[in-house]
Design a protein around this motif. Structure first.
Motif, PDB file in Angstrom:
ATOM      1  N   ALA A  53     -27.861  10.431  22.050  1.00 18.61           N
ATOM      2  CA  ALA A  53     -28.796  10.080  20.977  1.00 18.61           C
ATOM      3  C   ALA A  53     -29.958   9.216  21.470  1.00 18.61           C
ATOM      4  CB  ALA A  53     -28.042   9.371  19.850  1.00 18.61           C
TER       5      ALA A  53
ATOM      6  N   GLY B 206     -30.160  10.573  11.507  1.00 22.51           N
ATOM      7  CA  GLY B 206     -29.038  11.086  12.268  1.00 22.51           C
ATOM      8  C   GLY B 206     -27.726  10.469  11.865  1.00 22.51           C
TER       9      GLY B 206
ATOM     10  N   VAL C  84     -24.749   6.210  15.429  1.00 27.46           N
ATOM     11  CA  VAL C  84     -25.817   5.744  16.315  1.00 27.46           C
ATOM     12  C   VAL C  84     -26.138   4.287  16.035  1.00 27.46           C
ATOM     13  CG1 VAL C  84     -28.224   6.092  16.978  1.00 27.46           C
ATOM     14  CG2 VAL C  84     -26.762   8.063  16.535  1.00 27.46           C
TER      15      VAL C  84
END
Length: 458
Positions: free
Chosen positions: A408, A425, A429
């Motif tokens: 990521a 996302g 993350v």
């Protein structure tokens, strides 16, 4: 006298049948079985336990010198190879007819020859005059490349044995090569396997980097026996659409480097030109955000590439069966994503035609594209544009969860570099602290969060 046994070998998949039949029972190809001579049957009196040479074993921790790579002169080609040609390696390159395989290899031969390396180019499909005309058109006619047009492997190995081993050997193509020691026409399973084995043996013994050009079937697979891909060290695929100018060189197998690395080229009038920033090639110029358009940071090997995903929803008034058309993505995966959007988010796509396109003719295989595709579909259905300068990535499960994806931070850094300051996302993350400076990250844990964000954005 014992009756000679017959066998029929499929030229598409290599399976063996004791009798001829119109359709191969393994790969379902028609008229692909060809009779070949049966192998010699050894009796029990043939003892192979003596008379050979004693082999020498080495420990696993024995010092091994790193291979000295030779650069191709094309940075994108070197990236796909992992740094350049390795002496003694065998490379198999496949691609559709007319995609530019011979052009790429001819340009590579010219750069290697001009840098002082001895290069031999063997053409089995074109006459020497045709290759010289292409070299003249590309401005490469002054390169000291040894060119010949022949299909006899015996003649090739005899000629190479009488000269100093070259640094680079090109065989274009392996399906046209023929050995007089093997029965069958050029291109059959036995001929391709036998010719490739002899050429690879020469390359390994003399430390020659060799490239074998391979034909592909209608499904995009390299023609000939599957064992051919196991015999070589590197398998490369040269991909692209004829209607688009870009070409992608992809490494499918690499014993000396990373797999799935890509090199991007653009077909110009003077040949193939390297594309150092492929993201700009796959992003269409837009003055303002449009409904049904989402940007996805794809990852090819270690290179992030930003591509644009476009969706169009057409509502039907009659009871006709709606169409589902996909270009550049898996059709089955889009059907699954539509089902998840209907079951988990309450959206209705069953009465509308759905069209999905990846801009630039790019083909996506990254599962992280699920969230970007879902965002494009929801945006097209609601006729509301997604936030400007935003990227979307994440895998969608059947339960509607946004699952984490690999690398990521790498995707975010490439997005920021190209001016995209917002990212949507997986929530993992943010939990792992993988945020990147300059990017505002919006975590999403469920697919309904995406629908609420898009529908409630205006």
């Amino acid at each position: 006298m014992a009756k000679t046994k017959r066998k029929y070998v499929c030229q598409a998949c290599g399976s063996v049948s004791p009798r001829w039949q119109g359709q191969c029972s393994d790969c379902a190809e028609w008229n692909s079985l060809v009779e070949e001579a049966a192998p010699t049957v050894f009796s029990a009196k043939h003892d192979l336990s003596g008379g050979g040479q004693t082999i020498r074993f080495v420990p696993l921790d024995a010092p091994v010198p790193l291979p000295q790579r030779r650069p191709t002169g094309l940075a994108e080609f070197d990236r796909a190879l992992g740094g350049g040609f390795v002496p003694g390696s065998a490379i198999l390159m496949g691609g559709d007819p007319g995609i530019g395989k011979s052009t790429l290899l001819l340009q590579t031969c010219a750069t290697v020859a001009r840098s002082g390396g001895r290069v031999v180019y063997i053409s089995g499909e074109e006459a020497a005059g045709q290759v010289r005309l292409r070299a003249e058109r590309l401005g490469l006619s002054d390169a000291p490349v040894s060119l010949a047009a022949t299909t006899s492997v015996r003649d090739i190995l005899t000629t190479l044995g009488d000269m100093e081993p070259p640094a680079l050997l090109i065989i274009d193509s392996i399906q046209t090569m023929h050995s007089d020691q093997i029965e069958g026409a050029p291109g059959t399973v036995s001929q391709v396997r036998g010719c490739a084995l002899e050429l690879i043996r020469y390359a390994k013994r003399n430390g020659v980097a060799m490239v074998l050009v391979g034909h592909v079937t209608k499904d995009g697979n390299i023609a000939g026996p599957r064992v051919l891909e196991h015999m070589v060290d590197v398998v490369m695929s040269f991909e692209g659409e004829r209607s688009h100018q870009y070409r992608i060189l992809r490494a499918l197998k690499n014993r000396f480097g990373a797999v799935d690395e890509i090199g991007v080229f653009s077909m110009e009038g003077a040949g193939l030109v390297e594309v150092t920033n492929p993201s700009m090639l796959f992003l269409s110029g837009r003055d303002e955000p449009l409904a049904g358009s989402a940007v996805f940071p794809a990852l090819e090997g270690t290179r992030p590439v930003l591509v644009e995903i476009q969706a169009l929803i057409v509502r039907l008034q009659s009871g006709a069966t709606p169409r589902r058309a996909v270009v550049g993505w898996d059709n089955g995966r889009m059907a699954m994503l539509l089902a998840v959007l209907e079951a988990r988010c309450g959206l209705t796509f069953s009465s509308a035609e759905v069209y999905l396109n990846v801009a630039g003719g790019y083909r996506l295989t990254d599962p992280a594209a699920d969230l970007a595709v879902a965002a494009a579909l929801v945006s097209a259905l609601s006729e509301r544009a997604l936030p400007a300068q935003s990227v979307w990535f994440g895998e969608v499960s059947l339960a509607g969860e946004i699952r984490p994806v690999a690398h990521a931070p790498l995707r975010l850094r490439e997005s920021v570099k190209l001016g995209f300051d917002r990212a949507f996302g997986p929530g993992s993350v943010a939990e792992k602290g993988e945020k990147v400076a300059g990017a505002r990250f919006h975590p999403m844990r469920q697919l309904p969060n995406l629908v609420d964000h898009v529908v409630g954005s205006q």
